[in-house]
Design a protein around this motif. Structure first.
Motif, PDB file in Angstrom:
ATOM      1  N   PRO B 120      82.777  57.824  43.089  1.00  0.00           N
ATOM      2  CA  PRO B 120      81.701  57.703  44.070  1.00  0.00           C
ATOM      3  C   PRO B 120      81.334  59.055  44.686  1.00  0.00           C
ATOM      4  O   PRO B 120      82.081  60.020  44.546  1.00  0.00           O
ATOM      5  CB  PRO B 120      82.307  56.777  45.116  1.00  0.00           C
ATOM      6  N   PRO B 121      80.187  59.142  45.366  1.00  0.00           N
ATOM      7  CA  PRO B 121      79.792  60.396  46.020  1.00  0.00           C
ATOM      8  C   PRO B 121      80.822  60.812  47.062  1.00  0.00           C
ATOM      9  O   PRO B 121      81.608  60.004  47.540  1.00  0.00           O
ATOM     10  CB  PRO B 121      78.458  60.054  46.692  1.00  0.00           C
ATOM     11  N   ASP B 122      80.779  62.089  47.421  1.00  0.00           N
ATOM     12  CA  ASP B 122      81.703  62.612  48.427  1.00  0.00           C
ATOM     13  C   ASP B 122      81.667  61.738  49.685  1.00  0.00           C
ATOM     14  O   ASP B 122      80.589  61.302  50.109  1.00  0.00           O
ATOM     15  CB  ASP B 122      81.308  64.039  48.806  1.00  0.00           C
ATOM     16  N   PRO B 123      82.831  61.494  50.272  1.00  0.00           N
ATOM     17  CA  PRO B 123      82.861  60.621  51.447  1.00  0.00           C
ATOM     18  C   PRO B 123      82.261  61.257  52.691  1.00  0.00           C
ATOM     19  O   PRO B 123      81.944  60.560  53.653  1.00  0.00           O
ATOM     20  CB  PRO B 123      84.353  60.344  51.640  1.00  0.00           C
ATOM     21  N   GLN B 124      82.101  62.592  52.687  1.00  0.00           N
ATOM     22  CA  GLN B 124      81.529  63.247  53.867  1.00  0.00           C
ATOM     23  C   GLN B 124      80.029  63.419  53.678  1.00  0.00           C
ATOM     24  O   GLN B 124      79.562  64.467  53.270  1.00  0.00           O
ATOM     25  CB  GLN B 124      82.189  64.602  54.116  1.00  0.00           C
ATOM     26  N   MET B 125      79.280  62.379  53.917  1.00  0.00           N
ATOM     27  CA  MET B 125      77.824  62.409  53.869  1.00  0.00           C
ATOM     28  C   MET B 125      77.261  62.550  52.458  1.00  0.00           C
ATOM     29  O   MET B 125      76.169  63.069  52.271  1.00  0.00           O
ATOM     30  CB  MET B 125      77.264  63.541  54.748  1.00  0.00           C
ATOM     31  N   GLY B 126      77.966  62.093  51.466  1.00  0.00           N
ATOM     32  CA  GLY B 126      77.431  62.109  50.108  1.00  0.00           C
ATOM     33  C   GLY B 126      77.382  63.505  49.526  1.00  0.00           C
ATOM     34  O   GLY B 126      77.965  64.447  50.068  1.00  0.00           O
ATOM     35  N   GLN B 127      76.662  63.657  48.424  1.00  0.00           N
ATOM     36  CA  GLN B 127      76.535  64.973  47.814  1.00  0.00           C
ATOM     37  C   GLN B 127      75.171  65.072  47.129  1.00  0.00           C
ATOM     38  O   GLN B 127      74.531  64.050  46.846  1.00  0.00           O
ATOM     39  CB  GLN B 127      77.664  65.223  46.823  1.00  0.00           C
ATOM     40  N   ALA B 128      74.755  66.289  46.857  1.00  0.00           N
ATOM     41  CA  ALA B 128      73.409  66.529  46.332  1.00  0.00           C
ATOM     42  C   ALA B 128      73.171  65.724  45.057  1.00  0.00           C
ATOM     43  O   ALA B 128      73.975  65.757  44.128  1.00  0.00           O
ATOM     44  CB  ALA B 128      73.226  68.022  46.057  1.00  0.00           C
ATOM     45  N   GLY B 129      72.085  64.993  45.037  1.00  0.00           N
ATOM     46  CA  GLY B 129      71.726  64.201  43.878  1.00  0.00           C
ATOM     47  C   GLY B 129      72.436  62.861  43.796  1.00  0.00           C
ATOM     48  O   GLY B 129      72.140  62.051  42.921  1.00  0.00           O
ATOM     49  N   MET B 206      70.728  54.669  56.960  1.00  0.00           N
ATOM     50  CA  MET B 206      70.339  56.007  56.533  1.00  0.00           C
ATOM     51  C   MET B 206      70.924  56.318  55.164  1.00  0.00           C
ATOM     52  O   MET B 206      71.828  55.630  54.688  1.00  0.00           O
ATOM     53  CB  MET B 206      70.810  57.037  57.557  1.00  0.00           C
ATOM     54  N   ILE B 207      70.404  57.372  54.581  1.00  0.00           N
ATOM     55  CA  ILE B 207      70.984  57.884  53.348  1.00  0.00           C
ATOM     56  C   ILE B 207      71.240  59.378  53.545  1.00  0.00           C
ATOM     57  O   ILE B 207      70.557  60.037  54.343  1.00  0.00           O
ATOM     58  CB  ILE B 207      70.072  57.654  52.123  1.00  0.00           C
ATOM     59  N   ALA B 208      72.233  59.875  52.828  1.00  0.00           N
ATOM     60  CA  ALA B 208      72.561  61.301  52.936  1.00  0.00           C
ATOM     61  C   ALA B 208      73.007  61.806  51.583  1.00  0.00           C
ATOM     62  O   ALA B 208      73.653  61.088  50.808  1.00  0.00           O
ATOM     63  CB  ALA B 208      73.651  61.517  53.976  1.00  0.00           C
ATOM     64  N   GLU B 209      72.653  63.064  51.325  1.00  0.00           N
ATOM     65  CA  GLU B 209      73.060  63.680  50.062  1.00  0.00           C
ATOM     66  C   GLU B 209      73.994  64.852  50.276  1.00  0.00           C
ATOM     67  O   GLU B 209      74.401  65.504  49.348  1.00  0.00           O
ATOM     68  CB  GLU B 209      71.833  64.107  49.264  1.00  0.00           C
ATOM     69  N   GLU B 210      74.269  65.179  51.519  1.00  0.00           N
ATOM     70  CA  GLU B 210      75.289  66.142  51.923  1.00  0.00           C
ATOM     71  C   GLU B 210      75.088  66.345  53.424  1.00  0.00           C
ATOM     72  O   GLU B 210      74.075  65.893  53.962  1.00  0.00           O
ATOM     73  CB  GLU B 210      75.177  67.475  51.170  1.00  0.00           C
ATOM     74  N   PRO B 211      76.028  67.000  54.106  1.00  0.00           N
ATOM     75  CA  PRO B 211      75.847  67.193  55.539  1.00  0.00           C
ATOM     76  C   PRO B 211      74.513  67.873  55.853  1.00  0.00           C
ATOM     77  O   PRO B 211      74.107  68.814  55.170  1.00  0.00           O
ATOM     78  CB  PRO B 211      77.030  68.085  55.920  1.00  0.00           C
ATOM     79  N   GLY B 212      73.832  67.374  56.867  1.00  0.00           N
ATOM     80  CA  GLY B 212      72.554  67.942  57.276  1.00  0.00           C
ATOM     81  C   GLY B 212      71.353  67.305  56.607  1.00  0.00           C
ATOM     82  O   GLY B 212      70.214  67.686  56.883  1.00  0.00           O
ATOM     83  N   THR B 213      71.576  66.338  55.736  1.00  0.00           N
ATOM     84  CA  THR B 213      70.450  65.739  55.002  1.00  0.00           C
ATOM     85  C   THR B 213      70.178  64.301  55.420  1.00  0.00           C
ATOM     86  O   THR B 213      69.372  63.617  54.785  1.00  0.00           O
ATOM     87  CB  THR B 213      70.719  65.742  53.485  1.00  0.00           C
ATOM     88  N   LEU B 214      70.857  63.850  56.448  1.00  0.00           N
ATOM     89  CA  LEU B 214      70.715  62.458  56.871  1.00  0.00           C
ATOM     90  C   LEU B 214      69.248  62.105  57.107  1.00  0.00           C
ATOM     91  O   LEU B 214      68.529  62.821  57.787  1.00  0.00           O
ATOM     92  CB  LEU B 214      71.492  62.279  58.178  1.00  0.00           C
ATOM     93  N   SER B 215      68.812  61.006  56.493  1.00  0.00           N
ATOM     94  CA  SER B 215      67.424  60.583  56.697  1.00  0.00           C
ATOM     95  C   SER B 215      67.368  59.064  56.690  1.00  0.00           C
ATOM     96  O   SER B 215      68.239  58.402  56.109  1.00  0.00           O
ATOM     97  CB  SER B 215      66.519  61.165  55.608  1.00  0.00           C
ATOM     98  N   PRO B 216      66.366  58.492  57.357  1.00  0.00           N
ATOM     99  CA  PRO B 216      66.282  57.029  57.419  1.00  0.00           C
ATOM    100  C   PRO B 216      66.157  56.418  56.029  1.00  0.00           C
ATOM    101  O   PRO B 216      65.518  56.976  55.147  1.00  0.00           O
ATOM    102  CB  PRO B 216      65.011  56.789  58.233  1.00  0.00           C
ATOM    103  N   ASP B 217      66.789  55.268  55.862  1.00  0.00           N
ATOM    104  CA  ASP B 217      66.695  54.530  54.608  1.00  0.00           C
ATOM    105  C   ASP B 217      65.670  53.420  54.796  1.00  0.00           C
ATOM    106  O   ASP B 217      65.938  52.418  55.448  1.00  0.00           O
ATOM    107  CB  ASP B 217      68.064  53.943  54.258  1.00  0.00           C
TER     108      ASP B 217
END
Lengths: 375, 257
Positions: B120-129, B206-217
């Motif tokens: 799965p994606p990184d547990p800390q706010m996901g990861q790029a892509g 929300m969705i996130a692809e890494e720290p600082g990318t949090l955006s509404p889902d």
């Protein structure tokens, strides 16, 4: 951290992002000697931009009475007492900026104001309207002077608010250097509020986002000066664009006052942000105080300002302040008249440096009456 | 209180009745139930085991949290096959549900991969892509759901308000002109920032692809409810289960308080 050059402290310094200056940089000069703290600027801004819910105690423009007044409370003292500052060697600052003093895990050295810190804007804080009780007195380090400091966002070249935002929600416009909070992206983390040493980013509890002075950019885009400038009763303000020192143009009002005459100085340059509102320092205040606030150029600036009557261009330019609502990126003096010129080369205003004085005799011979001359 | 801590633990979907429910567990086990809970205090939560997750300071990206104020969170999980319900409980003697300068309200979040996968994606706010889904509950939004008015005097009872331009007598309440005037002084609302009240839910997707990318889902449909307990908060968040979710599937889940 990257390395950027800050001409106000005469050296390179650490900053979160690499140096990237805008095509033009919005800037302003405020003449503190003319300010009467009428707060018209404050209200002009408030009615234009911050009359909404959650903005009740939010003043993008404020005027405070120095040395003791401040909004938010102790915005300057709280940082000064934690900053390793004050070490100037000529025009070079050898202390550490707020970026270089950041604690582990932080991008900027800052502090967080709380709600009560915004509860004391300058509402007659210097009024002397009543009698003092017999025997009452006060003793303070600064007894014999005060002055007014009008403040807006400095639209810094190296903004701390921008550096501190973990979401990249704050940006500096490439076309004019105005610093803005992206209201669609901000999530109200308040890192910018903590980081801005001038405390000119505000948290709005009703929208959950941070808000700040936008330099009235819709007006700037039309070549018109911001609301707090054009409504200024004391005509203390001049808006324009500043160049780097090596590119200073002598016919640019801001360049002339800041770079050439060096009569207008940045606010707390030692913080390291390269702020772009420049102040002509008060001439009656002991310079140890103003030197801390405006840097080592204070003594020379006061001397130059006092000598303005013998400096035709400087005297003329000071008369151009508040003479038009239009931006005047160029000026030209011809004899006793100064012209303000817009970005297209059109003359927008002509101002006489010496106004003709008419003295009316107290006795009116035509009507055979005595009149009293009023100032 | 200001905490930013997270932990990653496995979550397992289990069929109700397939195993004995233990009072504590080594991982979060989502027990299958027919009726999903409607509140953190529902009795159905007592049918599943509790996992205690140790929380770690967020010290990966600046600004970092060097010391956490909440040490652990107790987690229970239920599922009806299509949705996943999580109940997070933690100790917190002080209620912080008023927003303001220098104030940070109580809150919690869960991060769940959007699909069941081995890596799965990184547990800390996901990861790029590789975006991760996040559901975020806040105490001030819960207070609004509980009836607190969306006005300044609900936050500062003694606040002085001279006048709001959008309440001018010349503007008909609810009219287009009046709404436009209100938007003029609320730029975040004008551009559709969902931070702005009034709230319709105490939970934000929300969705996130890494720290600082949090955006509404925009596709999010999570719901939830938070309640004060004798010594802290108990918060229930119900959200759509990850794609591929089923009996005995495992995935990674992260919590933040």
């Amino acid at each position: 951290m990257a390395r950027v050059y800050n001409w106000q402290i005469g050296r390179e310094m650490s900053y979160w992002y690499p140096e990237h200056r805008p095509q033009k940089q919005f800037a302003a000069v405020f003449d503190t000697n003319k300010c009467i703290a009428c707060q018209t600027c404050t209200l002009a801004c408030k009615t234009t931009w911050t009359s909404g819910r959650g903005q009740e105690y939010m003043l993008w423009n404020n005027v405070e009475t120095k040395p003791y007044g401040s909004y938010p409370l102790a915005w300057d003292l709280n940082l000064l007492k934690t900053l390793d500052g004050g070490k100037w060697n000529g025009g070079r600052y050898e202390g550490r900026t707020i970026f270089e003093s950041a604690e582990a895990g932080e991008r900027v050295l800052g502090w967080r104001p709380e709600s009560q810190d915004y509860a004391y804007p300058n509402v007659g804080e210097d009024d002397c309207a009543g009698q003092v009780d017999a025997g009452a007195y006060m003793n303070s380090p600064h007894m014999a002077w005060f002055y007014y400091l009008a403040r807006i966002c400095n639209h810094c070249t190296h903004p701390a608010c921008l550096a501190s935002c973990p979401r990249g929600s704050i940006y500096k416009r490439p076309e004019d250097g105005i610093v803005l909070v992206d209201q669609s992206r901000c999530r109200g983390y308040q890192e910018c509020v903590k980081a801005c040493p001038y405390k000119k980013v505000f948290f709005n509890p009703m929208t959950g986002t941070s808000e700040k002075c936008i330099a009235c950019y819709p007006k700037i885009e039309q070549g018109i000066q911001p609301q707090c400038f054009v409504n200024c009763i004391g005509k203390i303000r001049m808006a324009g664009f500043i160049n780097k020192p090596q590119n200073a143009r002598p016919d640019n009002p801001i360049d002339y006052l800041v770079h050439i005459k060096k009569v207008a100085l940045p606010l707390y340059p030692q913080f390291g942000l390269e702020p772009n509102v420049y102040y002509i320092p008060p001439i009656h205040v002991p310079t140890p105080f103003t030197r801390q606030m405006f840097g080592p150029g204070v003594d020379a600036a006061v001397k130059t300002y006092r000598n303005a009557t013998n400096d035709p261009d400087l005297a003329a330019l000071l008369c151009l302040f508040g003479s038009s609502e239009m931006m005047m990126p160029q000026f030209r003096r011809q004899g006793d008249v100064i012209s303000g010129i817009d970005a297209h080369g059109n003359t927008v205003v002509r101002v006489p440096v010496n106004e003709p004085v008419h003295v009316r005799p107290a006795y009116d011979r035509l009507y055979q009456i005595q009149r009293t001359n009023c100032p | 209180m200001r905490t930013r801590v997270l932990v990653m633990v496995p979550v397992l979907a289990a069929l109700h009745g397939c195993r004995q429910v233990a009072p504590t567990a080594n991982e979060v086990v989502a027990l299958r139930v027919a009726q999903m809970p409607s509140a953190p205090g529902d009795g159905v939560w007592n049918t599943t085991s509790e996992y205690t997750a140790k929380l770690l300071p967020q010290d990966l990206v600046d600004p970092r949290l060097m010391q956490s104020s909440t040490q652990e969170v107790r987690v229970r999980a239920l599922t009806n096959g299509s949705e996943l319900a999580l109940r997070l409980s933690w100790l917190d003697p002080q209620v912080n549900d008023l927003p303001g300068p220098g104030r940070f309200v109580d809150g919690c979040a869960i991060q769940i991969p959007r699909t069941i996968e081995a890596n799965p994606p990184d547990p800390q706010m996901g990861q790029a892509g590789r975006p991760a889904g996040i559901a975020f509950w806040r105490a001030d939004w819960q207070a609004a759901m509980n009836g607190r008015k969306d006005d300044i005097r609900s936050i500062y009872p003694n606040a002085a308000v001279d006048h709001y331009p959008f309440q001018a007598q010349s503007l008909e309440p609810g009219s287009t002109v009046q709404q436009e005037m209100a938007m003029r002084y609320a730029p975040a609302a004008a551009v559709g920032n969902r931070r702005v009240g009034p709230r319709r839910s105490p939970v934000e997707d929300m969705i996130a692809e890494e720290p600082g990318t949090l955006s509404p889902d925009p596709a999010g449909s999570s719901r939830g409810k938070g309640e004060r307990t004798a010594d802290g908060w108990s918060v229930m968040i119900v959200r759509r289960a990850p794609e591929g979710w089923g009996p005995k599937t495992r995935t990674q889940i992260a919590f933040a308080v």
